[in-house]
Design a protein around this motif. Structure first.
Motif, PDB file in Angstrom:
ATOM      1  N   CYS A 232       2.552   5.529  -6.801  1.00 44.88           N
ATOM      2  CA  CYS A 232       2.576   4.272  -6.031  1.00 44.88           C
ATOM      3  C   CYS A 232       1.454   3.303  -6.424  1.00 44.88           C
ATOM      4  O   CYS A 232       0.835   2.667  -5.574  1.00 44.88           O
ATOM      5  N   LEU A 233       1.207   3.193  -7.720  1.00 48.58           N
ATOM      6  CA  LEU A 233       0.102   2.343  -8.167  1.00 48.58           C
ATOM      7  C   LEU A 233       0.386   0.866  -7.877  1.00 48.58           C
ATOM      8  O   LEU A 233      -0.523   0.109  -7.539  1.00 48.58           O
ATOM      9  N   GLY A 234       1.641   0.465  -8.011  1.00 52.66           N
ATOM     10  CA  GLY A 234       2.000  -0.942  -7.750  1.00 52.66           C
ATOM     11  C   GLY A 234       1.803  -1.321  -6.298  1.00 52.66           C
ATOM     12  O   GLY A 234       1.322  -2.425  -5.993  1.00 52.66           O
ATOM     13  N   SER A 235       2.173  -0.423  -5.395  1.00 53.37           N
ATOM     14  CA  SER A 235       1.994  -0.757  -3.970  1.00 53.37           C
ATOM     15  C   SER A 235       0.523  -0.673  -3.562  1.00 53.37           C
ATOM     16  O   SER A 235       0.079  -1.414  -2.680  1.00 53.37           O
ATOM     17  N   GLN A 236      -0.219   0.204  -4.218  1.00 52.13           N
ATOM     18  CA  GLN A 236      -1.665   0.235  -3.928  1.00 52.13           C
ATOM     19  C   GLN A 236      -2.301  -1.100  -4.319  1.00 52.13           C
ATOM     20  O   GLN A 236      -3.139  -1.647  -3.599  1.00 52.13           O
ATOM     21  N   TYR A 237      -1.867  -1.626  -5.475  1.00 52.89           N
ATOM     22  CA  TYR A 237      -2.403  -2.912  -5.922  1.00 52.89           C
ATOM     23  C   TYR A 237      -1.957  -4.039  -4.980  1.00 52.89           C
ATOM     24  O   TYR A 237      -2.771  -4.852  -4.537  1.00 52.89           O
ATOM     25  N   TRP A 238      -0.657  -4.042  -4.674  1.00 52.93           N
ATOM     26  CA  TRP A 238      -0.135  -5.105  -3.805  1.00 52.93           C
ATOM     27  C   TRP A 238      -0.797  -5.056  -2.418  1.00 52.93           C
ATOM     28  O   TRP A 238      -1.135  -6.087  -1.835  1.00 52.93           O
ATOM     29  N   GLY A 239      -0.988  -3.846  -1.890  1.00 52.98           N
ATOM     30  CA  GLY A 239      -1.595  -3.699  -0.570  1.00 52.98           C
ATOM     31  C   GLY A 239      -3.013  -4.278  -0.520  1.00 52.98           C
ATOM     32  O   GLY A 239      -3.458  -4.776   0.516  1.00 52.98           O
ATOM     33  N   LYS A 240      -3.716  -4.220  -1.673  1.00 54.45           N
ATOM     34  CA  LYS A 240      -5.069  -4.793  -1.740  1.00 54.45           C
ATOM     35  C   LYS A 240      -5.032  -6.277  -2.086  1.00 54.45           C
ATOM     36  O   LYS A 240      -6.031  -6.973  -1.911  1.00 54.45           O
ATOM     37  N   ASN A 241      -3.888  -6.716  -2.615  1.00 55.86           N
ATOM     38  CA  ASN A 241      -3.728  -8.127  -3.027  1.00 55.86           C
ATOM     39  C   ASN A 241      -2.386  -8.676  -2.534  1.00 55.86           C
ATOM     40  O   ASN A 241      -1.555  -9.117  -3.325  1.00 55.86           O
ATOM     41  N   PRO A 242      -2.161  -8.647  -1.209  1.00 62.45           N
ATOM     42  CA  PRO A 242      -0.849  -9.103  -0.726  1.00 62.45           C
ATOM     43  C   PRO A 242      -0.658 -10.597  -0.992  1.00 62.45           C
ATOM     44  O   PRO A 242      -1.612 -11.359  -0.976  1.00 62.45           O
ATOM     45  N   HIS A 243       0.594 -10.994  -1.239  1.00 57.62           N
ATOM     46  CA  HIS A 243       0.874 -12.365  -1.666  1.00 57.62           C
ATOM     47  C   HIS A 243       1.060 -13.320  -0.489  1.00 57.62           C
ATOM     48  O   HIS A 243       1.001 -14.525  -0.668  1.00 57.62           O
ATOM     49  N   TYR A 244       1.305 -12.777   0.711  1.00 52.87           N
ATOM     50  CA  TYR A 244       1.820 -13.624   1.787  1.00 52.87           C
ATOM     51  C   TYR A 244       0.728 -14.447   2.467  1.00 52.87           C
ATOM     52  O   TYR A 244      -0.436 -14.063   2.486  1.00 52.87           O
ATOM     53  N   LYS A 245       1.195 -15.594   3.018  1.00 52.66           N
ATOM     54  CA  LYS A 245       0.308 -16.384   3.884  1.00 52.66           C
ATOM     55  C   LYS A 245       0.576 -15.975   5.329  1.00 52.66           C
ATOM     56  O   LYS A 245      -0.332 -15.798   6.110  1.00 52.66           O
ATOM     57  N   THR A 246       1.892 -15.838   5.660  1.00 54.43           N
ATOM     58  CA  THR A 246       2.268 -15.384   6.999  1.00 54.43           C
ATOM     59  C   THR A 246       2.589 -13.903   6.920  1.00 54.43           C
ATOM     60  O   THR A 246       3.450 -13.497   6.141  1.00 54.43           O
ATOM     61  N   LYS A 247       1.901 -13.122   7.721  1.00 56.96           N
ATOM     62  CA  LYS A 247       2.106 -11.684   7.655  1.00 56.96           C
ATOM     63  C   LYS A 247       3.476 -11.298   8.220  1.00 56.96           C
ATOM     64  O   LYS A 247       3.804 -11.666   9.361  1.00 56.96           O
ATOM     65  N   PRO A 248       4.297 -10.588   7.454  1.00 58.59           N
ATOM     66  CA  PRO A 248       5.603 -10.169   7.980  1.00 58.59           C
ATOM     67  C   PRO A 248       5.432  -9.226   9.175  1.00 58.59           C
ATOM     68  O   PRO A 248       4.458  -8.485   9.258  1.00 58.59           O
ATOM     69  N   LYS A 249       6.421  -9.276  10.095  1.00 59.27           N
ATOM     70  CA  LYS A 249       6.258  -8.473  11.316  1.00 59.27           C
ATOM     71  C   LYS A 249       6.583  -7.007  11.079  1.00 59.27           C
ATOM     72  O   LYS A 249       6.075  -6.132  11.754  1.00 59.27           O
ATOM     73  N   TYR A 250       7.452  -6.729  10.122  1.00 57.18           N
ATOM     74  CA  TYR A 250       7.667  -5.333   9.729  1.00 57.18           C
ATOM     75  C   TYR A 250       8.239  -5.254   8.333  1.00 57.18           C
ATOM     76  O   TYR A 250       8.626  -6.285   7.752  1.00 57.18           O
ATOM     77  N   GLY A 251       8.276  -4.025   7.787  1.00 55.72           N
ATOM     78  CA  GLY A 251       8.764  -3.827   6.427  1.00 55.72           C
ATOM     79  C   GLY A 251       9.731  -2.663   6.348  1.00 55.72           C
ATOM     80  O   GLY A 251       9.697  -1.735   7.165  1.00 55.72           O
ATOM     81  N   ILE A 252      10.620  -2.744   5.355  1.00 53.78           N
ATOM     82  CA  ILE A 252      11.558  -1.652   5.074  1.00 53.78           C
ATOM     83  C   ILE A 252      11.496  -1.364   3.580  1.00 53.78           C
ATOM     84  O   ILE A 252      11.682  -2.267   2.758  1.00 53.78           O
ATOM     85  N   LEU A 253      11.217  -0.099   3.260  1.00 51.03           N
ATOM     86  CA  LEU A 253      11.213   0.364   1.873  1.00 51.03           C
ATOM     87  C   LEU A 253      12.509   1.126   1.621  1.00 51.03           C
ATOM     88  O   LEU A 253      12.920   1.954   2.442  1.00 51.03           O
ATOM     89  N   LEU A 254      13.148   0.842   0.483  1.00 50.08           N
ATOM     90  CA  LEU A 254      14.373   1.553   0.106  1.00 50.08           C
ATOM     91  C   LEU A 254      14.082   2.399  -1.121  1.00 50.08           C
ATOM     92  O   LEU A 254      13.579   1.895  -2.126  1.00 50.08           O
ATOM     93  N   ASP A 255      14.402   3.675  -1.055  1.00 52.10           N
ATOM     94  CA  ASP A 255      14.148   4.561  -2.195  1.00 52.10           C
ATOM     95  C   ASP A 255      15.223   5.635  -2.221  1.00 52.10           C
ATOM     96  O   ASP A 255      15.398   6.366  -1.246  1.00 52.10           O
ATOM     97  N   MET A 256      15.937   5.723  -3.316  1.00 55.02           N
ATOM     98  CA  MET A 256      17.034   6.688  -3.462  1.00 55.02           C
ATOM     99  C   MET A 256      18.099   6.447  -2.378  1.00 55.02           C
ATOM    100  O   MET A 256      18.339   7.284  -1.513  1.00 55.02           O
TER     101      MET A 256
END
Ligand SMILES: [Zn+2]
Length: 329
Positions: free
Chosen positions: A199-223
């Protein structure tokens, strides 16, 4: 993703318990079924269209970082998001793999309806694993995984959703994040038990999130494309986002998919949502197939994770569920 512990703990009545606030949660848990819902237009998710996006990704070959297919697929994904009307951010990063390899990585982000401040964020990883280290044939352990299910299925589903988002404006804004370098974790044949190699990409994104408005929730899809899936509830989703689990699982049940979205705990695993929850605090669930009694589908991390082993009905049930959840907001 990587499974740490497999607990097949049947939690009957868990959802009912959550709706009464029986499970501790940082947020007040709402029982959505008690709130009268206005009928909203729900677009028809097209699973054949989703499968065509899955096939297209696999046609590049395994999308292993630092390879030609990886670079070509990145261009394709960014292009598709733009074609569907998203504002696109390409987040480039040199990420260090378990063995010191520098991975030229790219998180690809599509922003739909940026003016809306009520937002939900969706994730899938787009890279494929460099090692089929769980293949029954040891001769395949150092071959790459095609990742038709493990990678391409979640991305394909989100591309079809992106197509729908362009045609039918939802009440909320939506961000779609294709995460890179999820599946470059240390292989079973070289286990050094280093921490945080997945999960290196999400570790990077989590430290450098792109958003201005924080989303209220998230859904990850895998397999989300294997045959006979078992979508049970993983430990992190249960702990960090129980009300989102409830919302999604009850929607699936109402659509007739209760035999596949199971009201039971699937175990503990390392996947992108672990880092997303920990680093951003956005309550984020994982829809992931825990089938086959060993924790993950038969083809997981083998050379058999190919489009021929995808079941379009699985793409359809997850696609319809997520579409209904989003358009009911
Ligand atoms: Zn994987």
């Amino acid at each position: 993703m990587y499974k740490t512990i497999l607990l097949l703990l049947v939690l009957s009545g868990l959802l009912a318990c959550n709706s009464k606030g029986g499970t501790p949660s940082p947020n007040e848990v709402k029982n959505v079924s008690e709130v009268p819902q206005k009928e909203k237009y729900i677009p028809v998710f097209n699973p054949d269209s989703a499968f065509s996006y899955l096939k297209k990704q696999c046609d590049f070959g395994p999308r292993v970082p630092n390879t030609g297919p990886h670079r070509a697929c990145a261009e394709y994904l960014a292009g598709e998001l733009k074609r569907f009307g998203a504002g696109v951010i390409e987040q480039n990063a040199d990420l260090i793999a378990y063995n010191g390899t520098v991975l030229k990585s790219k998180n690809i982000i599509g922003i739909f309806y940026p003016e809306k401040t009520n937002r939900v964020i969706l994730f899938a990883h787009w890279d494929s694993r460099p090692y089929a280290d769980y293949d029954p044939d040891p001769a395949n352990h150092r071959k790459p995984v095609m990742g038709a299910n493990d990678g391409a299925s979640g991305v394909a589903l989100l591309l079809e959703l992106a197509r729908q988002l362009q045609q039918h404006e939802p009440a909320i804004g939506i961000d779609i994040v294709f995460l890179d370098a999820e599946d470059y974790g240390e292989p079973a044949f070289e286990l050094l038990n280093r921490r945080d190699t997945w999960c290196l990409g999400s570790q990077y994104w989590g430290k450098n999130p792109h958003y201005k408005t924080k989303p209220k929730y998230g859904i990850l899809l895998d397999m989300v494309g294997g045959p006979n899936p078992e979508f049970s509830m993983d430990e992190t989703s249960l702990r960090m986002a129980p009300d989102i689990l409830q919302k999604v699982w009850s929607t699936a049940s109402k659509l007739g998919y209760g035999d596949y979205f199971l009201n039971r705990q699937g175990g503990s695993l390392i996947d992108d949502h672990v880092y997303i929850n920990a680093l951003t605090g956005i309550p984020t669930i994982d829809i992931i197939d825990f089938s086959n009694g060993r924790g993950f589908p038969e083809a997981w991390h083998t050379v058999n994770d190919i489009p021929e082993n995808i079941d379009i009905q699985t793409l359809e049930m997850v696609g319809k569920t997520v579409t209904k959840v989003l358009y009911s907001e």
